[in-house]
Design an enzyme around this catalytic site. Structure first.
Site, PDB file in Angstrom:
ATOM      1  N   HIS A 162       0.713  -1.023   0.034  1.00 14.25           N
ATOM      2  CA  HIS A 162      -0.111   0.066   0.084  1.00 14.25           C
ATOM      3  C   HIS A 162       0.906   1.360   0.018  1.00 14.25           C
ATOM      4  O   HIS A 162       0.657   2.416  -0.743  1.00 14.25           O
ATOM      5  CB  HIS A 162      -0.955   0.029   1.349  1.00 14.25           C
ATOM      6  N   SER A 209       0.311  -8.840   1.432  1.00 12.97           N
ATOM      7  CA  SER A 209      -0.705  -9.047   1.573  1.00 12.97           C
ATOM      8  C   SER A 209      -1.369  -8.751   3.010  1.00 12.97           C
ATOM      9  O   SER A 209      -0.859  -9.394   3.945  1.00 12.97           O
ATOM     10  CB  SER A 209      -1.621 -10.366   1.162  1.00 12.97           C
TER      11      SER A 209
HETATM   12  P1  AMP Z   1      -6.379  -3.984  -0.548  1.00  5.47           P
HETATM   13  O1  AMP Z   1      -6.331  -3.256   0.787  1.00  5.47           O
HETATM   14  O2  AMP Z   1      -5.960  -5.455  -0.198  1.00  5.47           O
HETATM   15  O3  AMP Z   1      -8.158  -4.034  -0.988  1.00  5.47           O
HETATM   16  O4  AMP Z   1      -5.365  -3.528  -1.542  1.00  5.47           O
HETATM   17  C1  AMP Z   1      -5.368  -2.000  -1.997  1.00  5.47           C
HETATM   18  C2  AMP Z   1      -4.758  -1.851  -3.046  1.00  5.47           C
HETATM   19  O5  AMP Z   1      -3.284  -2.301  -2.625  1.00  5.47           O
HETATM   20  C3  AMP Z   1      -5.222  -2.566  -4.210  1.00  5.47           C
HETATM   21  O6  AMP Z   1      -5.088  -1.882  -5.472  1.00  5.47           O
HETATM   22  C4  AMP Z   1      -3.980  -3.770  -4.380  1.00  5.47           C
HETATM   23  O7  AMP Z   1      -3.691  -4.433  -5.616  1.00  5.47           O
HETATM   24  C5  AMP Z   1      -2.888  -3.023  -3.887  1.00  5.47           C
HETATM   25  N1  AMP Z   1      -1.990  -4.225  -3.146  1.00  5.47           N
HETATM   26  C6  AMP Z   1      -2.173  -4.930  -2.158  1.00  5.47           C
HETATM   27  N2  AMP Z   1      -1.208  -5.605  -2.087  1.00  5.47           N
HETATM   28  C7  AMP Z   1       0.019  -5.299  -2.709  1.00  5.47           C
HETATM   29  C8  AMP Z   1       1.229  -5.512  -3.114  1.00  5.47           C
HETATM   30  N3  AMP Z   1       2.093  -6.569  -2.214  1.00  5.47           N
HETATM   31  N4  AMP Z   1       2.003  -4.854  -3.925  1.00  5.47           N
HETATM   32  C9  AMP Z   1       1.377  -3.858  -4.815  1.00  5.47           C
HETATM   33  N5  AMP Z   1       0.042  -3.252  -4.498  1.00  5.47           N
HETATM   34  C10 AMP Z   1      -0.730  -4.147  -3.583  1.00  5.47           C
END
Ligand code: AMP
Length: 284
Positions: free
Chosen positions: A37, A185
């Site tokens: 993030h 993640s």
């Molecule tokens: P989330 O909070 O998991 O819904 O993710 C929010 C944003 O962060 C989304 O656009 C995800 O694709 C991105 N994101 C999550 N994990 C990663 C990562 N390891 N590398 C790059 N972007 C990420």
């Protein structure tokens, strides 16, 4: 960095910035921030003068029996991290503000929103498309940054803004990984030490298969071998697919940039990952 919780406060702040001539980038998140993030926030800062981070654990993209109740939530910690990363505004609406009584609209998509994640998570992309359409329309940002970590979601979001004429440019951010290759993640927090040690095999198998395809190995047996390796190592293989990198249509040739995408089950945690399959270099 201020926090706003309503669409009208969000719009008021953005209007003031626009009046000053400032461009705006939006970074949608579900919180539980990690380095992935924070990389998105840094990319946002390189794209626009002001960065808004949204924090909303979207109930509509969780299926029955999924981890909505246990999804990690710590707004104070997230706010500190995003402030340190240089975000200018946190937009953290309550579920009742996003989906007030009487809310009756769902944004449905076919094409790239079918198969893979949709097969194991029915309703997931309807939830994603609905909330992303709302966030993009609420913010009216110049650009929004999405991670390649959720590659099918990234392609779905690109399709969404094209189809609905939303004037926000979608910027893709490369996947941030642990040193052993595991994609960062929020759900990695669910892994116990034994599972955490097994988890990097997902990326390793994808990389090996992508390298084999790029070197001209026969696709059917390469994908079969990779599926067997993941199925043997993890508790279940949800899918492993070779798809076109732009449309997500099935790929059979190296004539265009492709993507290998996979999801596996590890204990109670579902892991997804993807890697590029470069197109073969044309003979000079
Ligand atoms: P989330 O909070 O998991 O819904 O993710 C929010 C944003 O962060 C989304 O656009 C995800 O694709 C991105 N994101 C999550 N994990 C990663 C990562 N390891 N590398 C790059 N972007 C990420």
């Amino acid at each position: 960095m201020r926090t706003v919780r309503t669409v009208s406060d969000l719009r008021q702040t953005l209007q003031a910035w626009r009046a000053d001539g400032d461009s705006v980038a939006l970074v949608p998140t579900m919180g539980a921030l990690h380095d992935g993030h924070l990389a998105l926030i840094r990319i946002a800062q390189s794209q626009a003068r002001r960065t808004v981070v949204s924090l909303f654990v979207n109930p509509r993209q969780f299926g029955a029996g999924e981890d909505l109740a246990r999804y990690p939530r710590d707004e104070a910690r997230d706010a500190t991290l995003m402030r340190e990363a240089g975000a200018n505004l946190l937009y953290a609406p309550e579920p009742e503000a996003m989906y007030p009584a009487g809310f009756a609209t769902t944004v449905a998509m076919e094409g790239p929103a079918q198969g893979m994640e949709a097969d194991t998570r029915p309703g997931f992309f309807a939830g994603v498309c609905t909330v992303v359409a709302k966030l993009l329309l609420q913010a009216g940002a110049d650009c929004a940054v999405f991670g390649e970590k959720d590659y099918q979601q990234l392609i779905v979001v690109r399709r969404l803004v094209a189809d609905l004429d939303i004037e926000t440019r979608i910027v893709a951010a490369p996947t941030v990984r642990e040193t052993d290759g595991l994609a960062r993640s929020s759900r990695n927090a669910y892994l116990d030490p034994g599972e955490r040690a097994r988890a990097p095999r997902l990326h390793a198998v994808l990389q090996e298969a992508a390298a084999a395809l790029a070197a001209g190995a026969p696709p059917a047996s390469t994908l079969d071998d990779a599926r067997r390796a993941l199925g043997d190592h993890f508790d279940a293989l949800h899918y492993l697919e070779w798809r076109d990198g732009e449309t997500l249509e099935r790929a059979t040739l190296l004539d265009r940039p492709g993507r290998l995408l996979a999801a596996v089950q590890l204990g109670t945690t579902r892991l997804i990952d993807n890697v590029a399959v470069p197109s073969a270099r044309k003979a000079a």
